[in-house]
Design a protein around this motif. Structure first.
Motif, PDB file in Angstrom:
ATOM      1  N   LYS A   1      29.643  23.146 -13.393  1.00 31.12           N
ATOM      2  CA  LYS A   1      30.857  22.437 -13.003  1.00 31.12           C
ATOM      3  C   LYS A   1      32.082  23.325 -13.180  1.00 31.12           C
TER       4      LYS A   1
ATOM      5  N   SER B   1      25.264  25.756 -18.202  1.00 30.77           N
ATOM      6  CA  SER B   1      25.927  27.045 -18.416  1.00 30.77           C
ATOM      7  C   SER B   1      26.790  27.026 -19.672  1.00 30.77           C
TER       8      SER B   1
ATOM      9  N   ASP C   1      26.005  15.179 -17.448  1.00 32.70           N
ATOM     10  CA  ASP C   1      25.821  15.898 -16.176  1.00 32.70           C
ATOM     11  C   ASP C   1      24.362  16.336 -16.060  1.00 32.70           C
TER      12      ASP C   1
HETATM   13  C1  LIG Z   1      23.507  19.868 -13.819  1.00 28.72           C
HETATM   14  S1  LIG Z   1      22.988  20.840 -15.159  1.00 28.72           S
HETATM   15  C2  LIG Z   1      24.392  20.833 -16.194  1.00 28.72           C
HETATM   16  C3  LIG Z   1      25.450  21.748 -15.712  1.00 28.72           C
HETATM   17  C4  LIG Z   1      26.599  21.917 -16.671  1.00 28.72           C
HETATM   18  N1  LIG Z   1      27.424  20.753 -16.776  1.00 28.72           N
HETATM   19  C5  LIG Z   1      27.438  23.097 -16.236  1.00 28.72           C
HETATM   20  O1  LIG Z   1      28.607  22.909 -15.876  1.00 28.72           O
HETATM   21  O2  LIG Z   1      26.931  24.188 -16.249  1.00 28.72           O
HETATM   22  C6  LIG Z   1      21.799  19.850 -15.941  1.00 28.72           C
HETATM   23  C7  LIG Z   1      21.236  20.386 -17.255  1.00 28.72           C
HETATM   24  O3  LIG Z   1      20.457  19.340 -17.839  1.00 28.72           O
HETATM   25  C8  LIG Z   1      19.415  19.936 -18.613  1.00 28.72           C
HETATM   26  N2  LIG Z   1      18.426  18.863 -18.921  1.00 28.72           N
HETATM   27  C9  LIG Z   1      17.567  18.261 -18.088  1.00 28.72           C
HETATM   28  N3  LIG Z   1      16.896  17.264 -18.716  1.00 28.72           N
HETATM   29  C10 LIG Z   1      17.349  17.251 -19.987  1.00 28.72           C
HETATM   30  C11 LIG Z   1      17.082  16.435 -21.118  1.00 28.72           C
HETATM   31  N4  LIG Z   1      16.182  15.444 -21.061  1.00 28.72           N
HETATM   32  N5  LIG Z   1      17.734  16.685 -22.257  1.00 28.72           N
HETATM   33  C12 LIG Z   1      18.644  17.684 -22.328  1.00 28.72           C
HETATM   34  N6  LIG Z   1      18.944  18.486 -21.301  1.00 28.72           N
HETATM   35  C13 LIG Z   1      18.314  18.263 -20.127  1.00 28.72           C
HETATM   36  C14 LIG Z   1      18.959  21.069 -17.726  1.00 28.72           C
HETATM   37  O4  LIG Z   1      18.320  22.044 -18.538  1.00 28.72           O
HETATM   38  C15 LIG Z   1      20.301  21.568 -17.146  1.00 28.72           C
HETATM   39  O5  LIG Z   1      20.818  22.608 -17.907  1.00 28.72           O
END
Ligand SMILES: C[S@@+](CC[C@H](N)C(=O)[O-])C[C@H]1O[C@@H](n2cnc3c(N)ncnc32)[C@H](O)[C@@H]1O
Length: 634
Positions: free
Chosen positions: A310, A336, A507
């Motif tokens: 984001k 990230s 997110d």
């Molecule tokens: C859309 S990305 C987040 C992007 C972040 N907001 C950024 O700006 O970089 C979604 C993240 O959720 C993590 N994720 C997926 N399932 C998860 C869970 N059950 N618990 C924690 N993290 C999880 C993934 O590893 C990924 O890094």
């Protein structure tokens, strides 16, 4: 023709009452499903396909618009409201014999007084076969005599009670669209029970109504429902479980209910399926995207190509978040790490969480870490060849992503990073190694092998050593102290304990039917670096030598809906900010309805186009025209 009632106090208004007529397709059987769905507060109750009005009589609304296109019905309700005594008197003159029935049936209601016509409608309805309202081509009632022994067509007590209730309503003869156009206002509750789409067991319905309500009428109704939704009304629609209903209303979410039908000619009770579509009004927008400056520090985070990052929405996220009071920002799916870092730069205590080790490594280095950097001496020491390498990358990933020399460089650095004692120095060094590997890799991903997509960029041709040195510098520069006890956590978002006085930013990887949201598949090599391939099993048969994706509920539509419900409930005492894009599932209405179980919800639209990951090449075309929203629960 409109009968407008004034607010006169009537003695019977509090008495419970039943529908005046028996009505094929009436909603009595669905009342236990429908009544709890009526909102606690609403403007007017509007029911433009009134028929027998089962929901109205059960809900007893204080202010209502009831309408139908059938003049006999509307005359009945208007007259019961305005002159119930005359209707009762006229009913008293009727008798239940076959001869009398056919005599009354043959009368032209237009030649009767309103009270006589109303009494005739009730009498025929209660004494005819099965209470069916059926007319011939000329609009004349033609259901045969019912041969009931003691039909109760004169129920004085109920008539008086319904009269009192009906006096609270505006009773309108008209087409549903004209009625809705005139009366529907934001905040109204509208119950729509149109003639059902005919499917097998419902086929008989068609014959019971004078008017035909064809498939194109149902399509028109869907357009009108969209208008009412946009206007801010709460709508509940019932229909048969017909494929067109799913097509028109699937986007709002539907409930299918099995009901017994009493309308078959042989009297058998047949099971049918009703669909209820509950369309809540869109949330009102009180929050605005105010121009709220971000501190300069927020822009120091190393630029990232992380999928779904984001980085371009930081201003909008802060603009919304800054309208609330909170001490701690929780970045529940940190990816990230950039959103947590922005909150840190805005002087909040931050808890960054992700189930990926690499994400936790980034935030250990730059969010939790307030003052440790890697000195030049540290960095040079890390690059020394000290013969501690276990050659794991060199052998496991030979000829897949990097040259042999690069793999040896990676293995040597891994061994030296392990030797570091300070956890923050370790995190900086590993983040720098991951950054170096990602930059040197065309498109920054590990879902393919070899050097396809080599676009000749400097980043791809720069040596890994130089990449690493540049990365250490840029990460060192990002380290700063906001004098808060910030935390980086690697773990499942669902398992994070509750936190007081926090804003929780959510997110997750959204499920979209088109996209790929598997982070581990895409980043397995650098995730492997971060966790030293501990606790995972490389799938040797795969070309990329990836390991299995971590389980997450967000990889299916249903799983995601349940997970959101769980998270919104768990953090219901916090302010919730959810990043959301228009092509995601669950869809916007479903998300709002899940969130509004626990919080007041607002949806803030933000302008943003995806320009990362595998969607980068689509920038500019329509597929990319995804709208971004921030859902706010408070
Ligand atoms: C859309 S990305 C987040 C992007 C972040 N907001 C950024 O700006 O970089 C979604 C993240 O959720 C993590 N994720 C997926 N399932 C998860 C869970 N059950 N618990 C924690 N993290 C999880 C993934 O590893 C990924 O890094």
């Amino acid at each position: 023709m409109v009968l407008k009632n004034t607010n006169i106090a009537y003695e019977n208004i509090e008495l419970p009452c039943r529908p005046i007529l028996k009505w094929a397709g009436g909603k009595s059987q669905l009342l236990s499903e429908l009544l709890p769905k009526i909102p606690k507060k609403y403007g007017k109750f509007i029911e433009p396909f009134f028929g027998g009005g089962a929901l109205f009589f059960a809900a007893r609304p204080k202010q209502a618009i009831i309408a139908d296109s059938n003049p006999e019905l509307i005359n009945l309700y208007q007259t019961v409201a305005s002159d119930v005594a005359s209707v009762i008197k006229a009913l008293g003159a009727h008798i239940n014999t076959e001869e009398a029935f056919y005599e009354v049936r043959a009368q032209d209601p237009l030649k009767l007084t309103p009270a006589q016509a109303a009494a005739r409608t009730i009498y025929l309805n209660k004494t005819c076969f099965n209470g069916l309202y059926r007319v011939n081509r000329k609009g004349q009632f033609n259901t045969p005599f019912g041969r009931y022994k003691t039909p109760r067509f004169l129920d004085e007590e109920n008539l008086r009670a319904t009269s009192a209730l009906l006096r609270n309503a505006t009773i309108v003869l008209g087409d549903y669209k004209a009625v809705l156009k005139e009366y529907a206002k934001p905040g109204d509750f509208i119950f729509l029970d149109p003639p059902y789409l005919p499917i097998s067991v419902y086929a008989d319905f068609k014959r019971y109504t004078k008017e035909q309500f064809l498939e194109e009428d149902h399509c028109d109704l869907a357009t009108e429902i969209q208008r009412l939704h946009d206007l801010g009304c709460h709508i509940i629609l019932t229909n048969s479980n017909h494929p067109l209903v799913a097509e028109l209303y699937g986007k709002y979410g539907m409930e299918v209910i099995s009901t017994r039908r009493h309308i078959s000619c042989n009297g058998n009770k047949r099971i049918g399926e009703d669909v209820i579509v509950d369309i809540k009004p869109p949330a009102k927008l009180n929050l605005k995207l105010l121009p709220t400056p971000l501190s300069q520090q927020a822009s120091v985070y190393p630029p990232t190509r992380f999928m779904g990052s984001k980085s371009k929405l930081l201003k909008e996220i802060w603009s919304v978040a800054s309208q609330f009071r909170f001490d701690t920002a929780v970045d529940l799916f940190s990816g990230s790490g950039i959103v947590g870092y922005m909150f840190k730069a805005q002087q909040k205590r931050v808890i960054s969480n992700d189930h990926m080790a690499m994400s936790a490594c980034f935030t250990k280095a730059m969010v939790e870490n307030n003052n440790v950097t890697l000195s030049n001496a540290d960095t040079l020491k890390l690059l020394e060849i000290r013969g501690r390498s276990n050659h794991f990358v060199e052998t496991t990933f030979k000829d897949l992503y990097f040259t042999d020399e690069d793999n040896q460089f990676i293995d040597n650095l891994r061994a030296n990073i392990k030797g570091l004692r300070n956890p923050y120095k370790k995190a900086i060094a590993m983040t720098a190694l991951i950054r170096a590997c990602t930059k040197k890799r065309p498109r920054g991903i590990f879902t393919y092998t070899g050097m396809r997509y080599d676009d000749g960029r400097r980043d791809i041709h720069l040596g890994l050593r130089e990449q690493f040195l540049e990365a250490v510098e840029i990460i060192n520069t990002a380290v700063f102290d906001n004098h808060k006890d910030n935390k980086s956590r690697q773990g499942d978002a669902m398992a994070l304990p509750q936190i007081e006085n926090a804003l929780v930013y959510i997110d997750p990887p959204y499920y979209t039917p088109l996209g790929d949201n598997e982070y581990v598949r895409r980043y397995h090599f650098i995730e492997g670096l971060a966790r030293d391939w501990q606790g995972v099993e490389i799938q040797e048969h795969t070309q990329t030598k990836k390991f299995k994706s971590y389980p997450t509920p967000f990889s299916t539509r249903k799983g995601a809906a349940d997970a959101f419900d769980y998270l919104f409930k768990k953090f219901k005492n916090n302010i919730l900010l959810v990043s959301y894009s228009s092509n995601s599932l669950p869809n916007q209405d479903e998300m709002v309805s899940i969130m509004s179980k626990y919080k007041k919800v607002e949806v803030v639209p933000v302008n943003y186009k995806y320009s990362f990951g595998n969607q980068g090449n689509k920038v500019g075309n329509n597929n990319n025209d995804v709208k971004e929203y921030i859902f706010v629960g408070y």
